[in-house]
Design a protein around this motif. Structure first.
Motif, PDB file in Angstrom:
ATOM      1  N   GLY A 262      31.664   9.090   7.338  1.00  0.00           N
ATOM      2  CA  GLY A 262      30.268   8.929   7.579  1.00  0.00           C
ATOM      3  C   GLY A 262      29.830   7.409   7.308  1.00  0.00           C
ATOM      4  O   GLY A 262      30.792   6.520   7.421  1.00  0.00           O
ATOM      5  N   THR A 263      28.534   7.370   6.981  1.00  0.00           N
ATOM      6  CA  THR A 263      28.133   6.171   6.663  1.00  0.00           C
ATOM      7  C   THR A 263      27.862   6.095   4.914  1.00  0.00           C
ATOM      8  O   THR A 263      27.457   7.090   4.457  1.00  0.00           O
ATOM      9  CB  THR A 263      27.070   5.767   6.950  1.00  0.00           C
ATOM     10  OG1 THR A 263      25.858   6.928   6.966  1.00  0.00           O
ATOM     11  CG2 THR A 263      27.270   5.881   8.696  1.00  0.00           C
ATOM     12  N   ALA A 264      28.136   4.938   4.373  1.00  0.00           N
ATOM     13  CA  ALA A 264      27.749   4.662   2.847  1.00  0.00           C
ATOM     14  C   ALA A 264      26.322   5.180   2.750  1.00  0.00           C
ATOM     15  O   ALA A 264      25.979   5.442   1.296  1.00  0.00           O
ATOM     16  CB  ALA A 264      28.228   3.313   2.569  1.00  0.00           C
ATOM     17  N   SER A 265      25.413   4.830   3.816  1.00  0.00           N
ATOM     18  CA  SER A 265      23.896   5.076   3.449  1.00  0.00           C
ATOM     19  C   SER A 265      23.767   6.579   3.210  1.00  0.00           C
ATOM     20  O   SER A 265      22.730   6.932   2.854  1.00  0.00           O
ATOM     21  CB  SER A 265      23.034   4.581   4.289  1.00  0.00           C
ATOM     22  OG  SER A 265      23.534   5.130   5.606  1.00  0.00           O
ATOM     23  N   GLY A 266      24.488   7.633   3.527  1.00  0.00           N
ATOM     24  CA  GLY A 266      24.240   8.839   3.479  1.00  0.00           C
ATOM     25  C   GLY A 266      23.655   9.317   4.739  1.00  0.00           C
ATOM     26  O   GLY A 266      23.482  10.712   4.936  1.00  0.00           O
ATOM     27  N   LEU A 267      23.335   8.596   5.686  1.00  0.00           N
ATOM     28  CA  LEU A 267      22.407   9.370   6.895  1.00  0.00           C
ATOM     29  C   LEU A 267      23.338  10.030   7.641  1.00  0.00           C
ATOM     30  O   LEU A 267      23.085  11.117   8.131  1.00  0.00           O
ATOM     31  CB  LEU A 267      22.047   8.040   7.430  1.00  0.00           C
ATOM     32  CG  LEU A 267      21.080   8.418   8.880  1.00  0.00           C
ATOM     33  CD1 LEU A 267      19.931   9.088   8.527  1.00  0.00           C
ATOM     34  CD2 LEU A 267      20.756   7.072   9.721  1.00  0.00           C
ATOM     35  N   ARG A 268      24.676   9.662   7.805  1.00  0.00           N
ATOM     36  CA  ARG A 268      25.634  10.221   8.760  1.00  0.00           C
ATOM     37  C   ARG A 268      26.532  10.890   7.622  1.00  0.00           C
ATOM     38  O   ARG A 268      27.414  10.184   7.022  1.00  0.00           O
ATOM     39  CB  ARG A 268      26.425   9.225   9.476  1.00  0.00           C
ATOM     40  CG  ARG A 268      25.638   8.823  10.674  1.00  0.00           C
ATOM     41  CD  ARG A 268      26.059   8.188  11.914  1.00  0.00           C
ATOM     42  NE  ARG A 268      25.102   7.870  12.848  1.00  0.00           N
ATOM     43  CZ  ARG A 268      24.366   8.423  13.693  1.00  0.00           C
ATOM     44  NH1 ARG A 268      24.740   9.799  13.924  1.00  0.00           N
ATOM     45  NH2 ARG A 268      23.387   8.240  14.615  1.00  0.00           N
ATOM     46  N   GLN A 269      26.354  12.343   7.615  1.00  0.00           N
ATOM     47  CA  GLN A 269      26.950  13.006   6.587  1.00  0.00           C
ATOM     48  C   GLN A 269      28.291  13.560   7.362  1.00  0.00           C
ATOM     49  O   GLN A 269      28.372  13.832   8.489  1.00  0.00           O
ATOM     50  CB  GLN A 269      26.137  13.926   5.664  1.00  0.00           C
ATOM     51  CG  GLN A 269      25.035  13.643   4.977  1.00  0.00           C
ATOM     52  CD  GLN A 269      24.323  14.318   4.346  1.00  0.00           C
ATOM     53  OE1 GLN A 269      24.449  14.791   3.010  1.00  0.00           O
ATOM     54  NE2 GLN A 269      23.098  14.951   4.982  1.00  0.00           N
ATOM     55  N   VAL A 270      29.407  13.881   6.209  1.00  0.00           N
ATOM     56  CA  VAL A 270      30.483  14.747   6.686  1.00  0.00           C
ATOM     57  C   VAL A 270      30.466  16.075   5.867  1.00  0.00           C
ATOM     58  O   VAL A 270      30.409  15.971   4.464  1.00  0.00           O
ATOM     59  CB  VAL A 270      31.573  13.944   6.689  1.00  0.00           C
ATOM     60  CG1 VAL A 270      32.918  14.893   6.816  1.00  0.00           C
ATOM     61  CG2 VAL A 270      31.657  12.791   7.306  1.00  0.00           C
TER      62      VAL A 270
END
Length: 629
Positions: A109-117
């Motif tokens: 996903g993204t390090a920002s946490g917007l796109r979670q897995v």
């Protein structure tokens, strides 16, 4: 219209996805080299771009302007998964990355946490990963896990990374800095991201930040189908995005909301910014769209299910559910399918006072000298500041202290907030079972005792971004179901990394408002807004909404599922709703409680009258869900 999602599999997948998760004409399927389904995705709002090289496959799912040719080039130049995914991560935009070499599938996903897995074991023994825990729950036969709702009642928000539990049994959340590796018979994780060193001066970091922001907005301008829309509150975050959109020649309309508070000046500043930028601006008056808690329930306290929503997690911004749906429809009516907003900017560009604790460890006298202006502003006694700075608790010790005191009443006075975060508290109407559930969930977290970054101030920036990504998921899903993608450029990883690279000393509290963003935009940004020293505040609207809907809120908790599961004291909760609820912490706790109650009522069967001593209602059959209107 549905919300976009993706799911990827390890091993051979022979089952079918539930029909309720999308129309056939919006579903895309990618196969691996053996011809089996590898990725299935709803592409209504997000792009699914892929390329292959022999048995290897690389795919991006989300907001990206990269095409198959670019991905094919990455496959040719990078033979091992780690370097390949690192190279893909450097592309502008916000997206999931999935790679397979025919044996192992990597998901990031993204390090920002917007796109979670999220991930789960399938009934056939294989594994599946997705950005939708609700989809995995339906696919894998998971049932609602009601004790995790206690986590959503915490206020302020609990630290990201303390648990990987979700609101569904067997469905786990992957930490944002971890990459998932799935094979046919097993699964593990590897750390792929670390925060950059904060060592650039403002003069050095501002151009890098500006380049990252411009590229992030450029992706949206290049990939949007038709017109865009954007928030324009007149604040620095939203104004910067609108200015960059105009610089890309994008066709967009800006929107701002007025409130019932006569001192709320967003519309005034938004008008000034729109004139400088040269964009169209629509102003919504207080009576033009629903207010807080409007339309949540009918007069009998029955949930209004005409507002589409999913069941991935409780909607913690629930008081504006009907309002946000109405706004999304207005954006769509203007011709927009993508709406830009400034969520994440506060967390990136406002350095927490915990910076002074970081500094105290190496330069105590300097820390005491530099914290004085902030201490005077917030009325922190000098002795209290010194005691808190010299405490030097590790993250693990701080967590232990929070867990010991989470059930205690909120103190009347606020201590200096220079630690790993604000103090945790359960609502005044929560029960001891809520506190115990929180303590047990913390024990499940793989990252318990491990902060998001070694420095407190960086940890808090990452916690803010990553928790925001989690809490914004239901809002993004709601708006997609109304036909509009909520796009958040400040939560792109390239922007996150550029912001974190700027020295904390040059952005420390007390110097100026968001100095890094101001420096990045001051060359050609709207001059009036860059000098703004106020920030719009919505508490008056919230209190009006509670007063207007008090009868409906009381009816909602007449036969509360939260109470049936032992998480709230219904009498105390209803008494608080009848009261004025003056403290902001109490109104925030009410919203979290309403969100949890709404989720339970949607995920579980409708409550039926039960005799004293009977057990709580059982969960609905796995895979069942409400259909959006």
């Amino acid at each position: 219209m549905g919300a976009s999602w993706f799911v990827t599999f390890s091993g051979k997948f022979t089952d079918t996805l539930p029909d309720s998760f999308g129309r056939a004409d919006r579903i895309s399927t990618l196969a691996d080299a053996s011809g089996h389904s590898w990725i299935v995705a709803d592409t209504t709002h997000f792009r699914l771009v892929a390329a292959d090289a022999g048995v290897r496959r690389l795919a991006l799912f989300g907001e990206t302007d990269a095409g198959p040719t670019r991905l094919a080039d990455l496959l040719r130049r990078h033979g091992d998964p780690q370097s390949l995914m690192e190279a893909a991560h450097r592309l502008p935009g916000s997206f999931h990355i999935v790679h397979t070499d025919g044996r192992t599938t990597h998901v990031q996903g993204t390090a920002s946490g917007l796109r979670q897995v999220f991930h789960a074991r399938r009934p056939d023994g294989g594994h599946a990963a997705s950005d939708s825990p609700e989809l995995l729950a339906s696919l894998c036969g998971a049932a609602p896990r009601t004790e995790t709702v206690a986590w959503e009642l915490m206020q302020p928000t609990l630290d990201y990374g303390l648990t990987d539990a979700t609101c569904w049994t067997g469905v786990r959340r992957l930490p944002a800095d971890q990459r998932l590796r799935m094979r046919a018979d097993r699964m593990d994780t590897v750390t792929w991201w670390h925060p950059p060193a904060a060592e650039l001066s403002l003069a050095e970091g501002a151009p890098r930040l500006r380049t990252a922001l411009d590229a992030a907005v450029g992706v949206r301008a290049a990939t949007a189908r038709g017109r865009l829309s954007a928030d324009l509150s007149g604040g620095m975050d939203s104004t910067s995005l609108c200015h960059l959109l105009a610089g890309h020649g994008a066709d967009f309309r800006a929107f701002v909301e007025q409130t019932v508070d006569p001192n709320h000046d967003d519309a005034l500043w938004a008008a000034r910014a729109a004139r400088e930028i040269g964009c169209d601006l629509t102003v919504f008056g207080p009576d033009d769209i629903p207010g807080p808690y409007d339309g949540l329930c009918d007069p009998a306290g029955v949930l209004d299910r005409s507002v589409p929503h999913g069941l991935s997690t409780p909607y913690t911004l629930v008081r504006n559910r009907t309002r946000r749906a109405a706004l999304a429809r207005e954006f769509a009516a203007s011709g927009s399918s993508v709406h830009l907003a400034g969520f994440g900017g506060d967390e990136l560009f406002t350095v927490a006072p915990a910076y002074f604790s970081d500094l105290y460890g190496t330069a105590p006298l300097r820390a005491l000298r530099e914290i004085r202006p902030l201490a005077r502003l917030r009325r922190w006694p000098t002795r209290s500041v010194l005691r808190e700075l010299s405490g030097r608790q590790t993250y693990g010790q701080w967590i232990e202290r929070q867990l010991r005191t989470v059930h205690l009443p909120r103190p009347d006075t606020t201590r200096p907030t220079v630690h790993w975060g604000p103090e945790w508290h359960i609502p005044a109407w929560a029960t001891p079972r809520t506190a115990e559930a929180v303590r047990s969930l913390v024990g499940e977290g793989p990252g318990t005792g491990r902060p998001q970054a070694p420095q407190r101030s960086v940890h808090l920036s990452l916690v803010g971004q990553r928790t925001g990504g989690h809490r914004l998921a239901p809002l993004r899903e709601l708006m997609q179901r109304e036909g509009v993608l909520l796009s958040l450029p400040f939560m792109d990883d390239a922007v996150l990394e550029a912001a974190l690279s700027v020295s904390r000393a040059e952005s420390r509290p007390g110097l100026s408002y968001k100095p890094a963003l101001k420096a990045a935009m001051q060359l050609d940004g709207p001059k009036a807004v860059l000098s703004r020293s106020t920030k719009g505040e919505f508490s008056m609207s919230v209190h009006h909404g509670i007063a207007r809907n008090r009868r409906h809120l009381l009816a909602l908790f007449e036969d509360s599922l939260l109470a049936r599961h032992g998480l709230v004291d219904p009498g105390r909760l209803r008494s608080s709703i009848r009261d004025s609820m003056r403290p902001q912490a109490e109104t925030a706790a009410l919203e979290l409680t309403v969100g949890a109650e709404v989720w339970l009522r949607t995920a579980l069967p409708a409550p039926a009258a039960r005799p004293a001593g009977a057990r709580p209602a059982a969960a609905r059959p796995p895979g069942a869900r409400d259909q959006p209107a």
